[in-house]
Write a protein that holds these residues in place. Sequence first.
Motif, PDB file in Angstrom:
ATOM      1  N   UNK A 438       0.840  -1.202   0.000  1.00 44.49           N
ATOM      2  CA  UNK A 438       0.000   0.000   0.000  1.00 44.49           C
ATOM      3  C   UNK A 438       0.872   1.247   0.000  1.00 44.49           C
ATOM      4  N   UNK A 439       0.375   2.280  -0.630  1.00 39.93           N
ATOM      5  CA  UNK A 439       1.004   3.599  -0.601  1.00 39.93           C
ATOM      6  C   UNK A 439      -0.095   4.631  -0.367  1.00 39.93           C
ATOM      7  N   UNK A 440       0.253   5.691   0.342  1.00 38.39           N
ATOM      8  CA  UNK A 440      -0.708   6.745   0.647  1.00 38.39           C
ATOM      9  C   UNK A 440      -0.161   8.069   0.120  1.00 38.39           C
ATOM     10  N   UNK A 453      -5.462   9.581   0.029  1.00 45.82           N
ATOM     11  CA  UNK A 453      -5.777   8.535  -0.945  1.00 45.82           C
ATOM     12  C   UNK A 453      -4.878   7.322  -0.684  1.00 45.82           C
ATOM     13  N   UNK A 454      -5.489   6.147  -0.554  1.00 46.56           N
ATOM     14  CA  UNK A 454      -4.734   4.909  -0.421  1.00 46.56           C
ATOM     15  C   UNK A 454      -4.725   4.187  -1.764  1.00 46.56           C
ATOM     16  N   UNK A 455      -3.545   3.808  -2.200  1.00 44.55           N
ATOM     17  CA  UNK A 455      -3.395   3.024  -3.428  1.00 44.55           C
ATOM     18  C   UNK A 455      -2.876   1.656  -2.994  1.00 44.55           C
ATOM     19  N   UNK A 486      -9.972   4.817  -1.808  1.00 45.08           N
ATOM     20  CA  UNK A 486      -8.999   3.741  -2.031  1.00 45.08           C
ATOM     21  C   UNK A 486      -9.042   3.344  -3.506  1.00 45.08           C
ATOM     22  N   UNK A 487      -7.884   3.279  -4.119  1.00 42.58           N
ATOM     23  CA  UNK A 487      -7.771   2.750  -5.476  1.00 42.58           C
ATOM     24  C   UNK A 487      -6.999   1.433  -5.407  1.00 42.58           C
ATOM     25  N   UNK A 488      -7.479   0.441  -6.148  1.00 47.73           N
ATOM     26  CA  UNK A 488      -6.796  -0.855  -6.184  1.00 47.73           C
ATOM     27  C   UNK A 488      -6.007  -0.990  -7.485  1.00 47.73           C
ATOM     28  N   UNK A 489      -4.765  -1.456  -7.384  1.00 49.06           N
ATOM     29  CA  UNK A 489      -3.902  -1.631  -8.548  1.00 49.06           C
ATOM     30  C   UNK A 489      -3.244  -3.003  -8.451  1.00 49.06           C
ATOM     31  N   UNK A 490      -2.675  -3.446  -9.555  1.00 48.56           N
ATOM     32  CA  UNK A 490      -2.006  -4.750  -9.568  1.00 48.56           C
ATOM     33  C   UNK A 490      -0.564  -4.659  -9.099  1.00 48.56           C
ATOM     34  N   UNK A 491       0.032  -3.445  -9.160  1.00 49.60           N
ATOM     35  CA  UNK A 491       1.413  -3.257  -8.708  1.00 49.60           C
ATOM     36  C   UNK A 491       1.657  -1.784  -8.470  1.00 49.60           C
ATOM     37  N   UNK A 492       2.616  -1.493  -7.582  1.00 51.50           N
ATOM     38  CA  UNK A 492       3.010  -0.116  -7.314  1.00 51.50           C
ATOM     39  C   UNK A 492       4.375   0.157  -7.938  1.00 51.50           C
ATOM     40  N   UNK A 493       4.606   1.389  -8.410  1.00 49.30           N
ATOM     41  CA  UNK A 493       5.921   1.711  -8.970  1.00 49.30           C
ATOM     42  C   UNK A 493       6.977   1.808  -7.873  1.00 49.30           C
ATOM     43  N   UNK A 494       8.196   1.390  -8.191  1.00 52.93           N
ATOM     44  CA  UNK A 494       9.298   1.441  -7.231  1.00 52.93           C
ATOM     45  C   UNK A 494      10.481   2.172  -7.855  1.00 52.93           C
ATOM     46  N   UNK A 495      11.242   2.832  -7.027  1.00 49.33           N
ATOM     47  CA  UNK A 495      12.460   3.502  -7.472  1.00 49.33           C
ATOM     48  C   UNK A 495      13.559   2.460  -7.650  1.00 49.33           C
ATOM     49  N   UNK A 497      16.168   1.931  -6.057  1.00 49.30           N
ATOM     50  CA  UNK A 497      16.661   1.334  -4.809  1.00 49.30           C
ATOM     51  C   UNK A 497      15.610   0.480  -4.110  1.00 49.30           C
ATOM     52  N   UNK A 498      14.485   0.271  -4.786  1.00 49.61           N
ATOM     53  CA  UNK A 498      13.468  -0.632  -4.271  1.00 49.61           C
ATOM     54  C   UNK A 498      12.382   0.020  -3.441  1.00 49.61           C
ATOM     55  N   UNK A 499      12.475   1.324  -3.175  1.00 51.13           N
ATOM     56  CA  UNK A 499      11.452   2.010  -2.392  1.00 51.13           C
ATOM     57  C   UNK A 499      10.251   2.369  -3.262  1.00 51.13           C
ATOM     58  N   UNK A 500       9.080   2.400  -2.637  1.00 55.47           N
ATOM     59  CA  UNK A 500       7.876   2.817  -3.364  1.00 55.47           C
ATOM     60  C   UNK A 500       8.058   4.253  -3.852  1.00 55.47           C
ATOM     61  N   UNK A 501       7.769   4.493  -5.098  1.00 56.79           N
ATOM     62  CA  UNK A 501       7.931   5.809  -5.713  1.00 56.79           C
ATOM     63  C   UNK A 501       6.625   6.593  -5.556  1.00 56.79           C
ATOM     64  N   UNK A 502       6.493   7.303  -4.419  1.00 57.32           N
ATOM     65  CA  UNK A 502       5.256   8.045  -4.170  1.00 57.32           C
ATOM     66  C   UNK A 502       5.044   9.166  -5.176  1.00 57.32           C
ATOM     67  N   UNK A 503       6.135   9.771  -5.640  1.00 59.88           N
ATOM     68  CA  UNK A 503       5.989  10.850  -6.618  1.00 59.88           C
ATOM     69  C   UNK A 503       5.303  10.335  -7.888  1.00 59.88           C
ATOM     70  N   UNK A 504       5.706   9.152  -8.347  1.00 56.95           N
ATOM     71  CA  UNK A 504       5.082   8.580  -9.546  1.00 56.95           C
ATOM     72  C   UNK A 504       3.617   8.245  -9.291  1.00 56.95           C
ATOM     73  N   UNK A 505       3.322   7.785  -8.074  1.00 54.38           N
ATOM     74  CA  UNK A 505       1.929   7.471  -7.735  1.00 54.38           C
ATOM     75  C   UNK A 505       1.085   8.742  -7.677  1.00 54.38           C
ATOM     76  N   UNK A 506       1.651   9.792  -7.092  1.00 55.25           N
ATOM     77  CA  UNK A 506       0.921  11.036  -6.892  1.00 55.25           C
ATOM     78  C   UNK A 506       0.684  11.809  -8.187  1.00 55.25           C
ATOM     79  N   UNK A 507       1.627  11.710  -9.115  1.00 56.86           N
ATOM     80  CA  UNK A 507       1.617  12.577 -10.299  1.00 56.86           C
ATOM     81  C   UNK A 507       0.312  12.549 -11.095  1.00 56.86           C
ATOM     82  N   UNK A 508      -0.267  11.374 -11.411  1.00 56.25           N
ATOM     83  CA  UNK A 508      -1.503  11.399 -12.219  1.00 56.25           C
ATOM     84  C   UNK A 508      -2.659  12.123 -11.544  1.00 56.25           C
ATOM     85  N   UNK A 509      -2.707  12.080 -10.224  1.00 53.43           N
ATOM     86  CA  UNK A 509      -3.807  12.739  -9.513  1.00 53.43           C
ATOM     87  C   UNK A 509      -3.684  14.254  -9.557  1.00 53.43           C
TER      88      UNK A 509
END
Length: 518
Positions: A438-440, A453-455, A486-495, A497-509
């Motif tokens: 999950x990412x918020x 927003x929870x993804x 809450x939005x459901x997705x099949x995968x979250x983007x990662x940077x 170094x393996x960390x969740x890329x919140x900027x990429x998640x946030x950008x479309x919104x």
Amino acid sequence: MNLGRYVRRSAGHHPDAEAVVCGPVRLTYGELDDQSDRLASALCGLGLTRGDRVATLAANRAELVVTEVALYKAGLARAPVNARLGDAEVAHLLRESEAQVLLTDAGHLDTARAALPGTSVKTVIDYDGPGDLGPGYADTLAGSAAGPVDVDCDEQDVAVLHFTSGSTGRLKAAVQTYGNRLALMRKSVMNADTRIGPGERQILAGPVTHASGMPLMGVFFAGGCAIVLPHWDAEEFLATVQRERATHAFVVPTMINTVLALPNARDYDLSGLRQLIYGAAPMSPARIRAAWDLFGPVLSQGYGCGETTSGVLFLSTEDHRRAIDGEDEELLLSCGRPLAEADVLIVDETGAQVPDGAIGEIAVRGPDVVPGYHNEPALTAETFRDGWFLTGDLARRRSDGYVFIVDRRKDMIISGGFNIYAVEVEAVLHQHPDVYEAAVVGVPDDQWGEAVKAVVVPRDGAALTGAQLVAFCAERLARMKKPRSVDFVTALPHSPNGKIDRRAIREPYWAGAERRVH
């Protein structure tokens, strides 16, 4: 030094003038001075000495204002607890602050009862009367000696432990000293837009334990009246402006949004209002224009935080007028220019100032900037460098000094004026057995400025709904922190170094939004 002296001085000048109005309670300066002396005397009688900590946990009420003044007079440190926090969060704040006394109200007795074990609290005073946890407030004052209390303090002494969420998701406290609070009082009266003098009346609409209470001592220094709303209600706010002939008000953008939604907003006489300051979050240009149309040419904006002891950038009413009249429309996207004694720079990752127009981080120094965080040496070293506080807000500066926020380095979400950290909400989401990842993020919201927003990536085969996750979070977090969608997705983007890329998640919104911080 002792900040309470300024209340005593104003009481000597005009003892019968109103100082505080909250619901049915109306206190003159003479009454505020006397009651705060009595409470200060009672606290000293409990054995508290200069620097000891006293916590408050209550909804807005006049007694909270009396308590603040009393603590200044007694040289004590205040640990205000957000009245919307849950039992575990309150317990954490009481432990961290090492508070020896807690003042609370009937609506929070159950929370206090659950939070007290394992803390340093020895005495609980109930604003609404004696109970199983301790004595009542009125009885405490009645049994206390009258007469001035004046404990001499140093500027470095702790005045307020201002708790807010940290980058790790846990609550941390900015250490506001008596010197910081004196600087806050100075900047309140140095600016004609924020000075509340005799005959002037300011509405404080949010919790006075936090940002909405910041103007209080400036009001009392100058001899004005503070009108504290017991709770937020858009129509009651308008009725109060009309009934009390309020001249000034301090609100957050979410409050303005609820006022604009009222079909009968224009039925109220708002002609006495000369200044409506909004802060704690930016407001979209469309909402600013709508508010200008309703309230008239009275808007101004402040930018600041607990670490800067209130505002350090200010967008004046004249700045708003120039923008709305078409002389400089870009100003509606600005958070203003430096206020009073604050130095503000836009710096790169090394701390060097960037050229005008380039994006960097807002850094602030001055007598209102706190020395650091309570019991957080590593975070203090990371955030305060060479006398400068690094805000985490990314911005650009125009050649004439106006600052424009473009994004935030930290993953903080400002919703309705409250700071919410993504990692805190994510930690709860990951407790759900059907959540794989999950990412918020904060997303634009017309009412709240930003919404949580929870993804979420569900576990294989899970039959999970957004409503279930929101309810799950609501049971474990303060109400304002739960996801609103809450939005459901099949995968979250990662940077890389393996960390969740919140900027990429946030950008479309945020694509197409007029400003990166709504």
